[in-house]
Design a protein around this motif. Structure first.
Motif, PDB file in Angstrom:
ATOM      1  N   LEU A   1       0.850  -1.192   0.000  1.00  0.00           N
ATOM      2  CA  LEU A   1       0.000   0.000   0.000  1.00  0.00           C
ATOM      3  C   LEU A   1       0.887   1.244   0.000  1.00  0.00           C
ATOM      4  O   LEU A   1       1.005   1.942   1.007  1.00  0.00           O
ATOM      5  N   PRO A   2       1.530   1.541  -1.129  1.00  0.00           N
ATOM      6  CA  PRO A   2       2.441   2.701  -1.160  1.00  0.00           C
ATOM      7  C   PRO A   2       1.722   3.980  -0.722  1.00  0.00           C
ATOM      8  O   PRO A   2       0.614   4.261  -1.162  1.00  0.00           O
ATOM      9  N   GLY A   3       2.370   4.691   0.178  1.00  0.00           N
ATOM     10  CA  GLY A   3       1.778   5.922   0.698  1.00  0.00           C
ATOM     11  C   GLY A   3       0.936   5.714   1.944  1.00  0.00           C
ATOM     12  O   GLY A   3       0.403   6.673   2.503  1.00  0.00           O
ATOM     13  N   SER A   4       0.819   4.471   2.389  1.00  0.00           N
ATOM     14  CA  SER A   4       0.033   4.205   3.597  1.00  0.00           C
ATOM     15  C   SER A   4       0.793   4.690   4.826  1.00  0.00           C
ATOM     16  O   SER A   4       1.999   4.954   4.780  1.00  0.00           O
ATOM     17  N   ARG A   5       0.070   4.790   5.921  1.00  0.00           N
ATOM     18  CA  ARG A   5       0.664   5.213   7.189  1.00  0.00           C
ATOM     19  C   ARG A   5       0.264   4.221   8.265  1.00  0.00           C
ATOM     20  O   ARG A   5      -0.909   3.835   8.352  1.00  0.00           O
ATOM     21  N   VAL A   6       1.217   3.814   9.089  1.00  0.00           N
ATOM     22  CA  VAL A   6       0.949   2.919  10.215  1.00  0.00           C
ATOM     23  C   VAL A   6       1.325   3.658  11.485  1.00  0.00           C
ATOM     24  O   VAL A   6       2.474   4.071  11.654  1.00  0.00           O
ATOM     25  N   ARG A   7       0.356   3.845  12.361  1.00  0.00           N
ATOM     26  CA  ARG A   7       0.555   4.582  13.606  1.00  0.00           C
ATOM     27  C   ARG A   7       0.299   3.657  14.794  1.00  0.00           C
ATOM     28  O   ARG A   7      -0.756   3.023  14.864  1.00  0.00           O
ATOM     29  N   GLN A   8       1.231   3.566  15.706  1.00  0.00           N
ATOM     30  CA  GLN A   8       1.049   2.747  16.898  1.00  0.00           C
ATOM     31  C   GLN A   8       0.105   3.458  17.859  1.00  0.00           C
ATOM     32  O   GLN A   8       0.180   4.676  18.050  1.00  0.00           O
ATOM     33  N   LEU A   9      -0.797   2.679  18.465  1.00  0.00           N
ATOM     34  CA  LEU A   9      -1.771   3.203  19.415  1.00  0.00           C
ATOM     35  C   LEU A   9      -1.610   2.487  20.756  1.00  0.00           C
ATOM     36  O   LEU A   9      -0.977   1.436  20.834  1.00  0.00           O
ATOM     37  N   LEU A  10      -2.233   3.040  21.784  1.00  0.00           N
ATOM     38  CA  LEU A  10      -2.300   2.337  23.060  1.00  0.00           C
ATOM     39  C   LEU A  10      -3.186   1.099  22.925  1.00  0.00           C
ATOM     40  O   LEU A  10      -3.935   0.960  21.963  1.00  0.00           O
ATOM     41  N   TYR A  11      -3.139   0.250  23.928  1.00  0.00           N
ATOM     42  CA  TYR A  11      -3.965  -0.958  24.009  1.00  0.00           C
ATOM     43  C   TYR A  11      -3.620  -1.961  22.914  1.00  0.00           C
ATOM     44  O   TYR A  11      -4.491  -2.600  22.341  1.00  0.00           O
ATOM     45  N   TRP A  12      -2.311  -2.082  22.607  1.00  0.00           N
ATOM     46  CA  TRP A  12      -1.818  -3.143  21.742  1.00  0.00           C
ATOM     47  C   TRP A  12      -2.444  -3.098  20.347  1.00  0.00           C
ATOM     48  O   TRP A  12      -2.757  -4.118  19.754  1.00  0.00           O
ATOM     49  N   ARG A  13      -2.619  -1.899  19.824  1.00  0.00           N
ATOM     50  CA  ARG A  13      -3.244  -1.705  18.520  1.00  0.00           C
ATOM     51  C   ARG A  13      -2.376  -0.788  17.654  1.00  0.00           C
ATOM     52  O   ARG A  13      -1.540  -0.043  18.144  1.00  0.00           O
ATOM     53  N   TYR A  14      -2.641  -0.857  16.356  1.00  0.00           N
ATOM     54  CA  TYR A  14      -2.068   0.105  15.418  1.00  0.00           C
ATOM     55  C   TYR A  14      -3.175   0.528  14.475  1.00  0.00           C
ATOM     56  O   TYR A  14      -4.188  -0.158  14.329  1.00  0.00           O
TER      57      TYR A  14
END
Length: 197
Positions: free
Chosen positions: A175-188
């Motif tokens: 997925l070129p251009g995608s963004r992955v952001r880490q979140l609290l509670y073991w999620r992204y």
């Protein structure tokens, strides 16, 4: 569990919807809470889950989405059709490269939103432990005061097998251009917007 980590992020996901979206598919919809939120915003929602039991519960509640028993990894999703594709805590139940099928099913300018789970422990996860305890206690007290109905069906539990680094690498590849952001509670949160054309 009285505190639902996925429901906690519904508002975050809703803020990332496209402005003029009409069609949506909620993959791994469970009993349909998020799918109903999309329908309440005016989306025509296909809500799919491989479990006949949870689809029966979702249909019993109703609320606007079209519920179907379907494994998304095997589904023939219409190409270029959906303005929004959501996947809440279910991608780790299927091959990660299923996101390529979701990408192809997005309409121009459509948005893929994956609230996912990852393997391994990070500093965020250590910070989540006390926050999780407080949130669970608060929710438990509120439910007791409301005399909440019996707990809903428990979702299937399968530990994720991809680290956050692996998820970021594969998301960048598929997925070129995608963004992955880490979140609290073991999620992204993985966000991808299809080109406008």
């Amino acid at each position: 569990m009285p505190f639902d980590h996925n429901d906690h992020y519904h508002r975050l996901l809703l803020r990332r919807l496209p402005r003029h979206g009409l069609t949506a598919v909620d993959v791994g919809c469970g009993t349909g809470r998020f799918a109903r939120r999309l329908a309440a915003l005016g989306y025509q929602v296909d809500a799919v889950d491989p479990s006949a039991e949870v689809i029966a519960v979702a249909e019993g509640v109703g609320g606007g989405p079209r519920f179907r028993q379907l494994a998304a990894a095997d589904a023939d999703l219409p190409k270029g059709h959906y303005d929004v594709i959501t996947c809440l805590a279910s991608l780790h139940h299927m091959p990660f490269d299923t996101v390529a099928r979701f990408r192809d099913a997005l309409a121009p300018g459509g948005v893929l939103l994956v609230l996912g789970c990852y393997a391994g422990i990070t500093w965020w996860d250590i910070a989540a432990v006390p926050a999780n305890a407080v949130a669970r206690a608060r929710t438990s007290v509120a439910e007791k005061l409301r005399r909440a109905e019996p707990p809903p069906l428990r979702p299937p539990v399968r530990p994720p097998d991809m680290s956050l680094a692996d998820i970021r690498h594969e998301a960048a590849r598929l997925l070129p251009g995608s963004r992955v952001r880490q979140l609290l509670y073991w999620r992204y949160l993985l966000t991808f917007r299809a080109p406008e054309n």
